[in-house]
Design an enzyme around this catalytic site. Sequence first.
Site, PDB file in Angstrom:
ATOM      1  N   SER A   1      28.524 -19.716  -0.546  1.00 10.59           N
ATOM      2  CA  SER A   1      27.759 -20.956  -0.625  1.00 10.59           C
ATOM      3  C   SER A   1      28.091 -21.627  -1.942  1.00 10.59           C
ATOM      4  CB  SER A   1      26.258 -20.627  -0.568  1.00 10.59           C
ATOM      5  OG  SER A   1      25.459 -21.723  -0.943  1.00 10.59           O
TER       6      SER A   1
ATOM      7  N   TYR B   1      18.730 -15.719  -2.923  1.00  8.63           N
ATOM      8  CA  TYR B   1      19.878 -16.282  -2.233  1.00  8.63           C
ATOM      9  C   TYR B   1      21.021 -16.533  -3.210  1.00  8.63           C
ATOM     10  CZ  TYR B   1      22.454 -19.407   0.929  1.00  8.63           C
ATOM     11  OH  TYR B   1      23.419 -19.991   1.718  1.00  8.63           O
TER      12      TYR B   1
END
Length: 247
Positions: free
Chosen positions: A139, A152
Amino acid sequence: MTDLHGRSAIVTGGARGIGAAIARTLVKSGVGVVVADILDDTGEATAESLGPTALFRHLDVTDDDQWRRVLDDAEANFGPLAVLVNNAGILDFGSVESESPAMFRHVVDVNLFGAWLGMHLAAPRLRANGDGVIVNISSTAGLMGYSGIAGYVASKWGLRGLTKAAAIELGPAGVRVCSVHPGPIHTPMTVGFDASIAAGQPLPRFGEPEEVASMVGFIVTEATFSTGSEFIIDGGATAGMSLTDLS
């Protein structure tokens, strides 16, 4: 690796969103694809829509026995393993202070440990086959910090580093390992996200799963001299900020 006929691929988190788009792209390249996910009904439907060179298998990426079964089924049905795409991931909203220890561990278990476990178990097969590609879906949160999603961010930075370590270790065996770093993409995970998230990007929109899948397809079939590399697909978000935005 340009000819994938007679070989197999596994896409985790393949039931929907980015994973389903990647599975669709890989099937078109000639490889047999195992759509692996915990979403059984959705995964079955996705695999069925892809035709006879795809099948669904239930996979909790933190379970080594399930990984072994999926790897065995991939090779039994479609041939020697050629591609592993670690796409399965979850997102929890919580700061360093507010996120519970249990949820932080769960996010890291799925996003990072799950990918490591798949690589750990797939690597001997890829070595034996003499080539292969591992693509880890990280990401932009693996390239920069974001507030409010501490677990995350930690997991995606970890996956980025794991990619580089594996690339160094597996390169001599002909196995390439790369990471992909999407920005905001239209997926079930981002439903409800405010469109303003993307407003400051040079390309001020959300991306589509198919755009990420096209990049993965390029890595697998065309980027044959790339390993340990980071492929960014974020509408330019990590390029920086225009000075006009400060006026």
